[in-house]
Design a protein around this motif. Structure first.
Motif, PDB file in Angstrom:
ATOM      1  N   UNK A 132      26.981  39.403  30.836  1.00 47.15           N
ATOM      2  CA  UNK A 132      27.014  40.558  31.620  1.00 47.15           C
ATOM      3  C   UNK A 132      26.379  40.419  32.840  1.00 47.15           C
ATOM      4  N   UNK A 133      25.184  39.464  33.109  1.00 51.11           N
ATOM      5  CA  UNK A 133      24.543  39.230  34.149  1.00 51.11           C
ATOM      6  C   UNK A 133      25.204  38.508  35.236  1.00 51.11           C
TER       7      UNK A 133
ATOM      8  N   UNK B  52      31.209  43.522  36.115  1.00 54.68           N
ATOM      9  CA  UNK B  52      31.923  44.547  35.140  1.00 54.68           C
ATOM     10  C   UNK B  52      32.805  45.577  36.049  1.00 54.68           C
ATOM     11  N   UNK B  53      33.594  46.083  35.314  1.00 54.38           N
ATOM     12  CA  UNK B  53      34.266  47.198  36.060  1.00 54.38           C
ATOM     13  C   UNK B  53      35.642  47.639  35.494  1.00 54.38           C
ATOM     14  N   UNK B  54      36.157  48.669  35.773  1.00 56.89           N
ATOM     15  CA  UNK B  54      37.468  49.343  35.340  1.00 56.89           C
ATOM     16  C   UNK B  54      38.752  48.373  35.465  1.00 56.89           C
TER      17      UNK B  54
END
Length: 125
Positions: A113-114, A118-120
């Motif tokens: 995650x770091x 992230x995104x759609x």
């Protein structure tokens, strides 16, 4: 030659478990989440009945790496904890036995995650 057969059995059993999952995805209306949950529950049931231990002895990582192996690990931990601590072991045995795997999943999930954005996945134009 004996080590070679260990790899063959691990490949065959692990491949069979994955193939069954793929068939369930392709031929049923079950969602992947339900199939994954079913694999864990099947591992718990087979482990509790003592039927998964011979598969683990034969296939090694081919039986312990898939999700059925996680279910087996939970049932084995509960069985050992109940033998040592009585009925309270039923509530802590699975967590104790699987703590390293759960902690590793959380740690590497945090790292991913770091590191990654992230995104759609839907293109918004």
């Amino acid at each position: 030659m004996d080590m070679f057969m260990e790899y063959v059995w691990a490949f065959l059993i692990g491949g069979l478990l994955c193939a069954i999952g793929q068939v369930l995805i392709d031929l049923t209306k079950l969602t992947p989440a339900r199939i994954l949950t079913s694999y864990v529950v099947a591992g718990v049931i087979l482990g509790a009945l003592g039927l998964y231990e011979p598969i683990v002895e034969l296939a090694g990582g081919g039986a312990t790496v898939p999700l059925t192996g996680f279910g087996y690990l939970l049932s084995k931990g509960v069985r050992e904890a109940v033998d040592q601590n009585g009925i309270l072991g039923a509530f802590m045995g699975g967590f104790t036995n699987a703590a390293v795997g759960i902690a590793a999943a959380i740690f590497f999930g945090l790292i991913a995650a770091l590191v990654f954005k992230s995104g759609s996945k839907i293109n918004e134009t």
